[in-house]
Scaffold this motif. Sequence first.
Motif, PDB file in Angstrom:
ATOM      1  N   UNK A   1       0.843  -1.179   0.000  1.00  0.00           N
ATOM      2  CA  UNK A   1       0.000   0.000   0.000  1.00  0.00           C
ATOM      3  C   UNK A   1       0.886   1.239   0.000  1.00  0.00           C
ATOM      4  N   UNK A   2       1.535   1.478  -1.101  1.00  0.00           N
ATOM      5  CA  UNK A   2       2.478   2.573  -1.187  1.00  0.00           C
ATOM      6  C   UNK A   2       1.815   3.934  -1.330  1.00  0.00           C
ATOM      7  N   UNK A   6      -6.918   6.825  -3.411  1.00  0.00           N
ATOM      8  CA  UNK A   6      -7.899   5.764  -3.580  1.00  0.00           C
ATOM      9  C   UNK A   6      -8.006   4.830  -2.397  1.00  0.00           C
ATOM     10  N   UNK A   7      -7.283   5.120  -1.296  1.00  0.00           N
ATOM     11  CA  UNK A   7      -7.277   4.249  -0.120  1.00  0.00           C
ATOM     12  C   UNK A   7      -8.351   4.691   0.865  1.00  0.00           C
ATOM     13  N   UNK A   8      -9.078   3.725   1.396  1.00  0.00           N
ATOM     14  CA  UNK A   8     -10.156   3.996   2.332  1.00  0.00           C
ATOM     15  C   UNK A   8      -9.963   3.148   3.587  1.00  0.00           C
ATOM     16  N   UNK A   9     -10.022   3.783   4.746  1.00  0.00           N
ATOM     17  CA  UNK A   9      -9.969   3.088   6.031  1.00  0.00           C
ATOM     18  C   UNK A   9     -11.327   2.458   6.290  1.00  0.00           C
ATOM     19  N   UNK A  10     -11.329   1.199   6.726  1.00  0.00           N
ATOM     20  CA  UNK A  10     -12.558   0.494   7.064  1.00  0.00           C
ATOM     21  C   UNK A  10     -12.441   0.030   8.507  1.00  0.00           C
ATOM     22  N   UNK A  11     -13.246   0.608   9.394  1.00  0.00           N
ATOM     23  CA  UNK A  11     -13.189   0.261  10.808  1.00  0.00           C
ATOM     24  C   UNK A  11     -14.401  -0.541  11.244  1.00  0.00           C
ATOM     25  N   UNK A  12     -14.320  -1.100  12.419  1.00  0.00           N
ATOM     26  CA  UNK A  12     -15.429  -1.837  13.003  1.00  0.00           C
ATOM     27  C   UNK A  12     -15.749  -3.143  12.305  1.00  0.00           C
ATOM     28  N   UNK A  31     -13.408  -0.872  -9.261  1.00  0.00           N
ATOM     29  CA  UNK A  31     -12.343  -1.869  -9.238  1.00  0.00           C
ATOM     30  C   UNK A  31     -11.480  -1.720  -7.991  1.00  0.00           C
ATOM     31  N   UNK A  32     -11.469  -2.762  -7.161  1.00  0.00           N
ATOM     32  CA  UNK A  32     -10.650  -2.795  -5.949  1.00  0.00           C
ATOM     33  C   UNK A  32      -9.307  -3.408  -6.313  1.00  0.00           C
ATOM     34  N   UNK A  33      -8.238  -2.654  -6.077  1.00  0.00           N
ATOM     35  CA  UNK A  33      -6.912  -3.149  -6.419  1.00  0.00           C
ATOM     36  C   UNK A  33      -6.232  -3.859  -5.255  1.00  0.00           C
ATOM     37  N   UNK A  34      -6.640  -3.519  -4.018  1.00  0.00           N
ATOM     38  CA  UNK A  34      -5.993  -4.149  -2.860  1.00  0.00           C
ATOM     39  C   UNK A  34      -6.874  -4.012  -1.635  1.00  0.00           C
ATOM     40  N   UNK A  35      -6.877  -5.041  -0.804  1.00  0.00           N
ATOM     41  CA  UNK A  35      -7.502  -4.979   0.514  1.00  0.00           C
ATOM     42  C   UNK A  35      -6.530  -5.581   1.514  1.00  0.00           C
ATOM     43  N   UNK A  36      -6.584  -5.047   2.711  1.00  0.00           N
ATOM     44  CA  UNK A  36      -5.754  -5.596   3.783  1.00  0.00           C
ATOM     45  C   UNK A  36      -6.517  -5.437   5.100  1.00  0.00           C
ATOM     46  N   UNK A  37      -6.485  -6.476   5.895  1.00  0.00           N
ATOM     47  CA  UNK A  37      -7.025  -6.423   7.251  1.00  0.00           C
ATOM     48  C   UNK A  37      -5.831  -6.438   8.187  1.00  0.00           C
ATOM     49  N   UNK A  38      -5.770  -5.463   9.041  1.00  0.00           N
ATOM     50  CA  UNK A  38      -4.639  -5.334   9.958  1.00  0.00           C
ATOM     51  C   UNK A  38      -4.737  -6.409  11.044  1.00  0.00           C
ATOM     52  N   UNK A  39      -3.587  -7.002  11.344  1.00  0.00           N
ATOM     53  CA  UNK A  39      -3.532  -8.095  12.305  1.00  0.00           C
ATOM     54  C   UNK A  39      -2.508  -7.800  13.402  1.00  0.00           C
ATOM     55  N   UNK A  43      -0.129 -12.320  17.773  1.00  0.00           N
ATOM     56  CA  UNK A  43      -1.105 -13.416  17.704  1.00  0.00           C
ATOM     57  C   UNK A  43      -1.601 -13.698  16.294  1.00  0.00           C
ATOM     58  N   UNK A  44      -1.498 -12.718  15.394  1.00  0.00           N
ATOM     59  CA  UNK A  44      -2.025 -12.881  14.042  1.00  0.00           C
ATOM     60  C   UNK A  44      -3.523 -12.681  13.944  1.00  0.00           C
ATOM     61  N   UNK A  45      -4.153 -12.353  15.070  1.00  0.00           N
ATOM     62  CA  UNK A  45      -5.602 -12.133  15.079  1.00  0.00           C
ATOM     63  C   UNK A  45      -5.935 -10.783  14.454  1.00  0.00           C
ATOM     64  N   UNK A  46      -7.076 -10.700  13.764  1.00  0.00           N
ATOM     65  CA  UNK A  46      -7.489  -9.424  13.181  1.00  0.00           C
ATOM     66  C   UNK A  46      -7.687  -8.366  14.268  1.00  0.00           C
ATOM     67  N   UNK A  47      -7.406  -7.122  13.909  1.00  0.00           N
ATOM     68  CA  UNK A  47      -7.536  -6.013  14.849  1.00  0.00           C
ATOM     69  C   UNK A  47      -8.847  -5.249  14.674  1.00  0.00           C
ATOM     70  N   UNK A  48      -9.697  -5.681  13.723  1.00  0.00           N
ATOM     71  CA  UNK A  48     -11.011  -5.067  13.560  1.00  0.00           C
ATOM     72  C   UNK A  48     -11.046  -3.899  12.582  1.00  0.00           C
ATOM     73  N   UNK A  49      -9.966  -3.689  11.843  1.00  0.00           N
ATOM     74  CA  UNK A  49      -9.966  -2.643  10.835  1.00  0.00           C
ATOM     75  C   UNK A  49      -9.038  -3.012   9.693  1.00  0.00           C
ATOM     76  N   UNK A  50      -9.211  -2.297   8.598  1.00  0.00           N
ATOM     77  CA  UNK A  50      -8.373  -2.567   7.439  1.00  0.00           C
ATOM     78  C   UNK A  50      -8.467  -1.431   6.440  1.00  0.00           C
ATOM     79  N   UNK A  51      -8.005  -1.689   5.235  1.00  0.00           N
ATOM     80  CA  UNK A  51      -7.981  -0.689   4.180  1.00  0.00           C
ATOM     81  C   UNK A  51      -8.397  -1.327   2.860  1.00  0.00           C
ATOM     82  N   UNK A  52      -9.058  -0.514   2.037  1.00  0.00           N
ATOM     83  CA  UNK A  52      -9.423  -0.910   0.682  1.00  0.00           C
ATOM     84  C   UNK A  52      -8.855   0.152  -0.243  1.00  0.00           C
ATOM     85  N   UNK A  53      -8.268  -0.277  -1.357  1.00  0.00           N
ATOM     86  CA  UNK A  53      -7.720   0.665  -2.339  1.00  0.00           C
ATOM     87  C   UNK A  53      -8.465   0.463  -3.653  1.00  0.00           C
TER      88      UNK A  53
END
Length: 75
Positions: A1-2, A6-12, A31-39, A43-53
């Motif tokens: 995610x350089x 076009x990047x959007x924070x997705x919370x909750x 067209x979504x080029x990338x998604x990431x869920x922060x972990x 523990x590797x567990x999701x933190x409840x938020x991420x980003x969509x580009x």
Amino acid sequence: MDSDEGKLFIGGLAWDTTEDKLTDYFNQYGDVTQTVIMRDKTTGRPRGFGFVVFSDPSVLDRVLNDKHTINGQGR
């Protein structure tokens, strides 16, 4: 995610939301080029938020004006 363009924070996000579910949901806007869920690094567990580009940043206005329910979590 350089680039932030076009990047959007997705919370909750529900804990069981995956990158594929985010991509499938947001593809309805463009067209979504990338998604990431922060972990958690330990523990590797999701933190409840991420980003969509999106490839076209102009779709962000439409996304921000709508209410969303993703994987049972509404925003």
